[in-house]
Design a protein around this motif. Structure first.
Motif, mmCIF file in Angstrom:
data_model
loop_
_atom_site.group_PDB
_atom_site.id
_atom_site.type_symbol
_atom_site.label_atom_id
_atom_site.label_comp_id
_atom_site.label_asym_id
_atom_site.label_seq_id
_atom_site.Cartn_x
_atom_site.Cartn_y
_atom_site.Cartn_z
ATOM 1 N N PHE A 296 0.825 -1.205 0.000
ATOM 2 C CA PHE A 296 0.000 0.000 0.000
ATOM 3 C C PHE A 296 0.862 1.260 0.000
ATOM 4 O O PHE A 296 0.583 2.230 -0.710
ATOM 5 N N SER A 297 1.925 1.253 0.812
ATOM 6 C CA SER A 297 2.786 2.426 0.954
ATOM 7 C C SER A 297 3.475 2.788 -0.362
ATOM 8 O O SER A 297 3.523 3.959 -0.751
ATOM 9 N N PHE A 298 4.008 1.782 -1.042
ATOM 10 C CA PHE A 298 4.637 2.014 -2.345
ATOM 11 C C PHE A 298 3.659 2.714 -3.290
ATOM 12 O O PHE A 298 3.983 3.720 -3.928
ATOM 13 N N LEU A 299 2.481 2.162 -3.405
ATOM 14 C CA LEU A 299 1.513 2.662 -4.377
ATOM 15 C C LEU A 299 0.963 4.025 -3.984
ATOM 16 O O LEU A 299 0.643 4.849 -4.853
ATOM 17 N N ASP A 300 0.867 4.293 -2.676
ATOM 18 C CA ASP A 300 0.430 5.605 -2.217
ATOM 19 C C ASP A 300 1.399 6.707 -2.648
ATOM 20 O O ASP A 300 0.999 7.872 -2.822
ATOM 21 N N THR A 301 2.669 6.333 -2.816
ATOM 22 C CA THR A 301 3.681 7.316 -3.223
ATOM 23 C C THR A 301 3.964 7.256 -4.726
ATOM 24 O O THR A 301 4.911 7.884 -5.204
ATOM 25 N N GLY A 302 3.167 6.463 -5.449
ATOM 26 C CA GLY A 302 3.309 6.410 -6.898
ATOM 27 C C GLY A 302 4.441 5.541 -7.400
ATOM 28 O O GLY A 302 4.868 5.676 -8.551
ATOM 29 N N LYS A 303 4.924 4.628 -6.540
ATOM 30 C CA LYS A 303 6.009 3.722 -6.948
ATOM 31 C C LYS A 303 5.491 2.300 -7.087
ATOM 32 O O LYS A 303 4.625 1.872 -6.318
ATOM 33 N N LEU A 304 6.040 1.580 -8.065
ATOM 34 C CA LEU A 304 5.693 0.171 -8.194
ATOM 35 C C LEU A 304 6.353 -0.605 -7.055
ATOM 36 O O LEU A 304 7.519 -0.363 -6.711
ATOM 37 N N PRO A 305 5.627 -1.590 -6.464
ATOM 38 C CA PRO A 305 6.064 -2.223 -5.213
ATOM 39 C C PRO A 305 7.079 -3.356 -5.396
ATOM 40 O O PRO A 305 6.974 -4.417 -4.778
ATOM 41 N N VAL A 306 8.084 -3.154 -6.234
ATOM 42 C CA VAL A 306 9.068 -4.194 -6.551
ATOM 43 C C VAL A 306 10.171 -4.209 -5.499
ATOM 44 O O VAL A 306 10.704 -3.164 -5.127
ATOM 45 N N ARG A 307 10.526 -5.408 -5.032
ATOM 46 C CA ARG A 307 11.572 -5.550 -4.020
ATOM 47 C C ARG A 307 12.763 -6.386 -4.476
ATOM 48 O O ARG A 307 13.867 -6.225 -3.971
ATOM 49 N N LYS A 308 12.562 -7.290 -5.430
ATOM 50 C CA LYS A 308 13.657 -8.140 -5.921
ATOM 51 C C LYS A 308 13.662 -8.121 -7.442
ATOM 52 O O LYS A 308 12.601 -8.109 -8.076
ATOM 53 N N THR A 309 14.856 -8.154 -8.011
ATOM 54 C CA THR A 309 14.950 -8.178 -9.464
ATOM 55 C C THR A 309 16.154 -8.997 -9.910
ATOM 56 O O THR A 309 17.156 -9.090 -9.184
ATOM 57 N N ILE A 310 16.030 -9.620 -11.061
ATOM 58 C CA ILE A 310 17.150 -10.287 -11.730
ATOM 59 C C ILE A 310 17.226 -9.683 -13.132
ATOM 60 O O ILE A 310 16.319 -9.899 -13.949
ATOM 61 N N LYS A 311 18.254 -8.920 -13.403
ATOM 62 C CA LYS A 311 18.422 -8.317 -14.723
ATOM 63 C C LYS A 311 19.087 -9.327 -15.656
ATOM 64 O O LYS A 311 19.983 -10.062 -15.244
ATOM 65 N N MET A 312 18.651 -9.334 -16.901
ATOM 66 C CA MET A 312 19.135 -10.331 -17.852
ATOM 67 C C MET A 312 19.622 -9.687 -19.143
ATOM 68 O O MET A 312 18.936 -8.844 -19.717
ATOM 69 N N LYS A 313 20.802 -10.119 -19.577
ATOM 70 C CA LYS A 313 21.278 -9.771 -20.907
ATOM 71 C C LYS A 313 20.743 -10.820 -21.882
ATOM 72 O O LYS A 313 20.035 -11.751 -21.497
ATOM 73 N N LYS A 314 21.094 -10.683 -23.143
ATOM 74 C CA LYS A 314 20.485 -11.508 -24.181
ATOM 75 C C LYS A 314 20.635 -13.001 -23.919
ATOM 76 O O LYS A 314 19.642 -13.748 -23.957
ATOM 77 N N PHE A 315 21.841 -13.473 -23.627
ATOM 78 C CA PHE A 315 22.044 -14.912 -23.452
ATOM 79 C C PHE A 315 21.266 -15.444 -22.245
ATOM 80 O O PHE A 315 20.605 -16.477 -22.329
ATOM 81 N N SER A 316 21.355 -14.732 -21.120
ATOM 82 C CA SER A 316 20.666 -15.210 -19.916
ATOM 83 C C SER A 316 19.155 -15.184 -20.105
ATOM 84 O O SER A 316 18.442 -16.069 -19.621
ATOM 85 N N ALA A 317 18.644 -14.161 -20.833
ATOM 86 C CA ALA A 317 17.201 -14.098 -21.095
ATOM 87 C C ALA A 317 16.747 -15.257 -21.973
ATOM 88 O O ALA A 317 15.703 -15.875 -21.726
ATOM 89 N N ILE A 318 17.552 -15.593 -23.003
ATOM 90 C CA ILE A 318 17.208 -16.714 -23.888
ATOM 91 C C ILE A 318 17.297 -18.035 -23.119
ATOM 92 O O ILE A 318 16.464 -18.932 -23.311
ATOM 93 N N LEU A 319 18.267 -18.164 -22.243
ATOM 94 C CA LEU A 319 18.405 -19.375 -21.431
ATOM 95 C C LEU A 319 17.173 -19.560 -20.545
ATOM 96 O O LEU A 319 16.600 -20.657 -20.472
ATOM 97 N N TYR A 320 16.763 -18.478 -19.889
ATOM 98 C CA TYR A 320 15.586 -18.515 -19.020
ATOM 99 C C TYR A 320 14.328 -18.841 -19.841
ATOM 100 O O TYR A 320 13.544 -19.720 -19.480
ATOM 101 N N TYR A 321 14.156 -18.134 -20.949
ATOM 102 C CA TYR A 321 12.996 -18.340 -21.817
ATOM 103 C C TYR A 321 12.957 -19.775 -22.341
ATOM 104 O O TYR A 321 11.903 -20.420 -22.355
#
Length: 411
Positions: A296-321
């Motif tokens: 609720f707090s995230f959204l009240d301030t206009g931010k998406l409530p994301v807490r964890k992320t894994i960024k992927m380059k092309k090879f890692s994204a294709i591997l995951y996909y």
């Protein structure tokens, strides 16, 4: 080093979990599937690892407002499908109606719902259909009282299981999936009989999952045994085949002539909203906070409530996909190139190596796992679950508890 170990080693190096304090909107090149998480449960089952909050009717109105606000912040107006899970999203039909009414015009695909057997009376199922749901997944787990008791299943016994599947398969939904869970430590005949019983009611699909031993569940002190689980799954495949069902993905069986499927996991790309929901757009995998207060707090301030992320380059994204495509039954190389561009050399080498070892079979641009390949995918899936999903969820669950304590201390 074997091929399975190579893939796991690649995963360790490429998929780095990062802590974040909100994120901007996610960009998608094609319409994603939408997953909506409804965390509210009247009771908590011992085996369940998902984000859940004790049902309180005073919270649901604000939660619906927050879901709409999160979707607005994501700035996506059309989805390939809508899947609603939890939690127990079939418990509060007023909340369900509010969700479907708001989002239903944003898709021409299926609107799917997880249904608890205790909520599957003919009257409630009729209401669920009227609301606009046309695909359902009935969370039977088992028709056996001993199995249900051993997993700590609430609001359900064998009688509820049998009544619910009879009502659901005759309620007029376009597609019915029945979820079963087996524990390799119990007698094998129990899950074999469960599958036979489920199939006898004629659902379009039956999903059969091995019991996952997540942290913060009743099974946290026990260990999985992939080889025993695989032996059971192969016996279940033979049982399914003899009853007119084929193995459609790693853990699902569907009618031989059925072209559709119930799946929120093996979608190409998906956006998740609600507490704990995850999203993947081909460049990043992200997961929301587990804390309702922080959500609720995230959204009240206009931010998406994301807490964890894994960024992927092309090879890692294709591997995951590619892994999830093979989990779902097949990998279309022409589709991979359409989405990501030319296949990287090392990805081609990895696929060629798996094919040479007999794990994959290729016909033109379509690659499918062989029986031995399915066994390897099962091992990799469980490794992925315990080393990434369970880690993310454990961290976020702990942070949610800490945030709750911190919030209470300010009152």
């Amino acid at each position: 080093m074997g091929l399975t170990e190579r893939v796991m080693e690649l995963g360790k190096r490429l998929f780095r979990i990062e802590e974040v304090d909100g994120r901007g909107p996610m960009a998608f090149d094609t319409p994603p599937g939408l997953y909506i998480h409804v965390p509210f449960c009247p009771d908590f089952c011992g085996f369940c690892p998902y984000n859940k909050i004790k049902y309180d009717s005073k919270l649901t109105g604000n939660y619906l407002i927050a879901l709409k606000r999160e979707a607005d912040l994501e700035r996506i107006g059309y989805f390939s499908s809508i899947y609603i899970g939890g939690g127990t999203p079939s418990y509060d039909l007023e909340l369900l109606n509010g969700i479907v009414s708001h989002f239903r015009e944003m898709t021409s695909g299926e609107i799917a719902l997880e249904v608890h057997p205790a909520d599957a009376s003919s009257k409630r199922l009729e209401k669920i259909r009227e609301i606009g749901v046309n695909f359902v997944s009935l969370g039977i787990q088992s028709f056996d009282d001993y199995t249900l008791n051993s997993m700590g299943r609430k609001r359900q016994d064998s009688g509820v299981s049998l009544n619910s599947i009879a009502e659901t398969t005759s309620a007029g939904f376009d597609f019915v999936d029945v979820d079963l869970i087996f524990d390799y430590q119990l007698e094998r005949r129990r899950i074999v009989e469960d599958l036979k019983t489920a199939i006898s009611y004629g659902p379009e699909q039956v999903s059969v999952y091995p019991m996952m031993r997540f942290t913060d569940t009743a099974y946290k002190s026990t260990k999985n045994d992939p080889e025993k689980e695989l032996d059971i799954l192969e016996e279940l495949e033979n049982t399914a085949l003899s009853n007119g069902y084929i193995r459609d993905s790693l853990w699902t069986f569907k009618k031989v002539d059925e072209g559709r499927k119930y799946s929120s996991v093996s979608r190409e790309f998906f956006m998740g909203i609600g507490t704990s929901a995850s999203s993947f757009n081909g460049k990043e995998f992200r997961t929301n906070t587990f804390s309702l207060e922080e959500y609720f707090s995230f959204l009240d301030t206009g931010k998406l409530p994301v807490r964890k992320t894994i960024k992927m380059k092309k090879f890692s994204a294709i591997l995951y996909y590619s892994f999830w495509a093979l989990y779902g039954g097949q990998l279309d190389l022409s589709r991979v190139e359409e989405l990501f561009g030319r296949l990287p050399l090392r990805m081609g080498c990895l696929l060629n190596s798996a094919t040479a070892r007999g794990y994959l079979q290729r016909e033109k641009e379509i690659i499918k796992p062989t029986m031995s390949g399915v066994r390897k995918l099962h091992i990799i899936e469980e490794w992925l679950t315990y080393n990434f999903i369970d880690q993310i969820w454990t961290d976020l669950r702990r942070e949610a508890r800490d945030h709750s304590v911190s919030s209470e201390s300010l009152l």
